[in-house]
Design a protein around this motif. Sequence first.
Motif, PDB file in Angstrom:
ATOM      1  N   ARG A  27      -4.944  -4.369  -4.126  1.00  0.00           N
ATOM      2  CA  ARG A  27      -4.043  -5.240  -3.495  1.00  0.00           C
ATOM      3  C   ARG A  27      -4.010  -5.316  -2.145  1.00  0.00           C
ATOM      4  NH1 ARG A  27      -1.205  -3.649  -8.169  1.00  0.00           N
ATOM      5  NH2 ARG A  27      -0.398  -2.080  -7.411  1.00  0.00           N
ATOM      6  N   VAL A  28      -3.946  -4.154  -1.392  1.00  0.00           N
ATOM      7  CA  VAL A  28      -4.212  -4.180  -0.033  1.00  0.00           C
ATOM      8  C   VAL A  28      -5.189  -4.819   0.399  1.00  0.00           C
ATOM      9  CG1 VAL A  28      -4.582  -2.661   2.031  1.00  0.00           C
ATOM     10  CG2 VAL A  28      -2.763  -1.953   0.074  1.00  0.00           C
ATOM     11  N   LEU A  29      -6.555  -4.903  -0.069  1.00  0.00           N
ATOM     12  CA  LEU A  29      -7.766  -5.404   0.408  1.00  0.00           C
ATOM     13  C   LEU A  29      -7.309  -7.114  -0.136  1.00  0.00           C
ATOM     14  CD1 LEU A  29     -10.472  -3.357  -0.920  1.00  0.00           C
ATOM     15  CD2 LEU A  29      -9.449  -3.458   1.355  1.00  0.00           C
ATOM     16  N   LEU A  61       1.605 -10.348  -4.581  1.00  0.00           N
ATOM     17  CA  LEU A  61       0.931  -9.052  -4.470  1.00  0.00           C
ATOM     18  C   LEU A  61       2.270  -8.117  -3.974  1.00  0.00           C
ATOM     19  CD1 LEU A  61      -2.249  -9.955  -2.281  1.00  0.00           C
ATOM     20  CD2 LEU A  61      -1.989  -9.271  -4.624  1.00  0.00           C
ATOM     21  N   MET A  62       3.302  -8.543  -3.346  1.00  0.00           N
ATOM     22  CA  MET A  62       4.255  -7.740  -3.225  1.00  0.00           C
ATOM     23  C   MET A  62       5.179  -7.268  -4.396  1.00  0.00           C
ATOM     24  SD  MET A  62       5.421  -9.025   0.811  1.00  0.00           S
ATOM     25  CE  MET A  62       6.650  -8.009   0.830  1.00  0.00           C
ATOM     26  N   ASN A  63       5.265  -8.433  -5.097  1.00  0.00           N
ATOM     27  CA  ASN A  63       6.014  -8.014  -6.300  1.00  0.00           C
ATOM     28  C   ASN A  63       5.235  -7.130  -7.296  1.00  0.00           C
ATOM     29  OD1 ASN A  63       7.963  -9.712  -5.301  1.00  0.00           O
ATOM     30  ND2 ASN A  63       7.062 -11.614  -6.189  1.00  0.00           N
ATOM     31  N   GLN A  64       3.969  -7.648  -7.478  1.00  0.00           N
ATOM     32  CA  GLN A  64       3.026  -6.567  -8.124  1.00  0.00           C
ATOM     33  C   GLN A  64       3.147  -5.109  -7.818  1.00  0.00           C
ATOM     34  OE1 GLN A  64      -0.800  -8.409  -8.559  1.00  0.00           O
ATOM     35  NE2 GLN A  64      -0.185 -10.475  -8.776  1.00  0.00           N
ATOM     36  N   SER A  65       3.022  -5.178  -6.384  1.00  0.00           N
ATOM     37  CA  SER A  65       3.052  -3.671  -5.838  1.00  0.00           C
ATOM     38  C   SER A  65       4.490  -2.859  -6.338  1.00  0.00           C
ATOM     39  CB  SER A  65       3.024  -3.708  -4.469  1.00  0.00           C
ATOM     40  OG  SER A  65       3.126  -2.530  -3.697  1.00  0.00           O
ATOM     41  N   GLY A 116       0.767  -1.263   0.024  1.00  0.00           N
ATOM     42  CA  GLY A 116      -0.021   0.138  -0.047  1.00  0.00           C
ATOM     43  C   GLY A 116       0.811   1.042   0.073  1.00  0.00           C
ATOM     44  N   GLU A 117       1.388   1.638  -1.236  1.00  0.00           N
ATOM     45  CA  GLU A 117       2.159   2.724  -1.186  1.00  0.00           C
ATOM     46  C   GLU A 117       1.712   3.882  -1.963  1.00  0.00           C
ATOM     47  OE1 GLU A 117       4.915   3.166   0.993  1.00  0.00           O
ATOM     48  OE2 GLU A 117       5.305   1.129   0.274  1.00  0.00           O
ATOM     49  N   HIS A 118       1.784   5.053  -1.388  1.00  0.00           N
ATOM     50  CA  HIS A 118       1.343   6.482  -2.093  1.00  0.00           C
ATOM     51  C   HIS A 118      -0.269   6.442  -2.425  1.00  0.00           C
ATOM     52  CE1 HIS A 118       5.113   8.255  -2.522  1.00  0.00           C
ATOM     53  NE2 HIS A 118       5.608   7.132  -2.912  1.00  0.00           N
ATOM     54  N   ILE A 119      -0.862   5.674  -1.415  1.00  0.00           N
ATOM     55  CA  ILE A 119      -2.484   5.669  -1.607  1.00  0.00           C
ATOM     56  C   ILE A 119      -3.107   6.178  -0.316  1.00  0.00           C
ATOM     57  CG2 ILE A 119      -2.495   3.519  -3.155  1.00  0.00           C
ATOM     58  CD1 ILE A 119      -3.172   1.975  -1.123  1.00  0.00           C
ATOM     59  N   ASP A 120      -2.485   6.510   0.713  1.00  0.00           N
ATOM     60  CA  ASP A 120      -3.091   6.776   1.892  1.00  0.00           C
ATOM     61  C   ASP A 120      -3.547   8.264   1.959  1.00  0.00           C
ATOM     62  OD1 ASP A 120      -0.488   7.639   1.728  1.00  0.00           O
ATOM     63  OD2 ASP A 120       0.030   7.347   3.897  1.00  0.00           O
TER      64      ASP A 120
END
Length: 389
Positions: free
Chosen positions: A272-274, A294-298, A63-67
């Motif tokens: 991806r977070v969900l 999911l981490m790789n896709q992130s 979850g990067e740059h979405i908060d």
Amino acid sequence: MIARGSGRGREEAGAMAAEGPDTRLIQVAEHPRLLKLKEMFVSKFGSIPEFYVRAPGRVNLIGEHIDYCGYAVLPMAVEQDILIAVEPVKSQMLHLANTDPLYPDFSTRIDNVHIDKTKPQWHNYFLCGLKGIQEHFNLRNLTGMNCLLDGIIPPSSGLSSSSALVCCAGLVTLKANRLSLSKFLAKYKGLQWNKALCLEEVQIKLGLSLEEMLLLVEEVFHSEPYSQEEVCNYLDISLEKLKTQILCKNTQDVLLFKLYQRAKHVFSEAARVLQFKKICEEAPANAIQLLGDLMNQSHVSCKNLYECSCPELDRLVDVCRQFGAQGSRLTGAGWGGCAVSLVPTDKLPDLLANVQETYYQSSQGRSAVEKRCLFATRPGGGALVFLEA
């Protein structure tokens, strides 16, 4: 596993919301680090701490740059933390000291706390936490304090050492002044473009799922960057209004806007977070593989769509995957800083050794960093207040 790369790391400001700190009775003599901190406190101030406060560092698993777009991220408290030994005093003075001699002592009157924004100093983070509590409760008569800090969170590595210090200071102020911190509630505004603050608000008002929002991105935006003129024409505003009411001071000179790429990253990363959360809750047999994917896709999304990675971080992530990480991605916002990897316990020793040899020892500059910033960790506990039994 946490590994710090090269480039510029960015710390993120943290927020603390709780009904009150968890308080535990402990035998300080049975905890070597606390005992050493107590002994140093006695040597420094000539008195015994009344209590101790702990706040952990954290790593953002996904979850990067979405908060700031309104979406949840999925962080994990790490074992590395900040400890503060505290003695409330009757004087109107705040005395701050650090076990690390790199950080000088600081003193000020508690009724005249001033944060000098022109000179970044470690004690400013403590003052931010203190002033946050003071302003929230409209306090006029804070008690003075002697405080000694000990931190083992690597600084400037994306693990929120500064946020941990702010949270620690907030808890210190709460405990010393016998208060509890109330929860904060967010308020949503309307859907008008000039009032909407984040992408999540748009999604909520439209009543669409994240998957439907991704389809909408494909429908609305073109993949080529937008010029200032295109943005103005689309919103039916003048260039002056764009610069004065929409762009901030730091983006006044931006000529091209990658709206498609940024929106696609935000909505896909939020999804991806969900998915990550759902996998953790349901715990299927192949959970580790799914979480790693999911981490790789992130990381790919951060690298290609949000463009917040750098060659050094990409290299570090590739090396971690090469030697056994199920998933690896940048964390701490990127542009340098830190990578987090999901590693099976039985592969951890070999992975640490191979990353050390392949990534760090190949560069003289990185070898010094490795001793402080390549380490394994498990989920850690949250903030605590310790009282000596």
